[in-house]
Design a protein around this motif. Sequence first.
Motif: not given
Length: 276
Positions: A88-90
């Motif tokens: 997932i992003e980040g």
Amino acid sequence: MKLQDYDSAASGAMQLLAPQLMTTKPILQMNNITRHYGDVTALDDVSVEVFPGEVLGIVGESGSGKSTLLRLMNLEDTPDSGDYQLAIEGASDNLFALSSYERRMLRAQRIGIVYQNPHLGLLMHNSSSGNVAERLLIAGERRFATLREKAKTALEASEFPIVRMDAPPIELSGGMQQRVQLAKAIALEPTLLLLDEPTTGLDVSVQALVLDTLKRLQRERNITMVIVSHDLGVIRTMADRVVVMRRGRVVEQGLADQIFQDPQHSYTQALVHAKL
């Protein structure tokens, strides 16, 4: 022969790996997870991966380590060694390195969980809609009308009777309590949904209704799920792939049909044959 008579003597049996057709990257990876509680080894060098949109079933008798593994996936605990990634992003390279606050926010926004015991996931004397709204509040929503509407939408999706949305879970049946947990878990459309023995203690007819709801939600929303159960019927109904655990180790894994029709490890064979 009893299950406990099977030990690591057959651990060299052929292990069925994740299907080769899965060319996408895993959405979840746990590598070389080991967890001790005093002198007890709950998990011993366990590695697991889950692909986007799949349902992974984890089976094993009591004490096999399956619920410990699920708690780690939910960042409720930290292993002695090993790492954990979500695509997932980040996200951090190792989610176990996150602070308590960062873990809480990640759970609130990206990971949903339904516990075997509703008391672990719900405030039993708050309203059902309020329980769902609590998750939305943690994620930052503050507008009452929005909280109310989103809670209603999530409860409807879990097939909870909306006329009871202001009733506290303490006044509801076990099946209805699980639906409130499910609504709370999916309210923010999580990346990952974890289910810990979600039908244990329910009547057979209620179990079927809960499983039907889970299957519909997975199909409609393409939710990635991990379901832990000692009930092979539940796993056979829900799972695309299966991981079999024994004494804190993964002894076999593969496609659900392969595991149930042609188990390779003697322990898996005992589990499957005991349910036939």
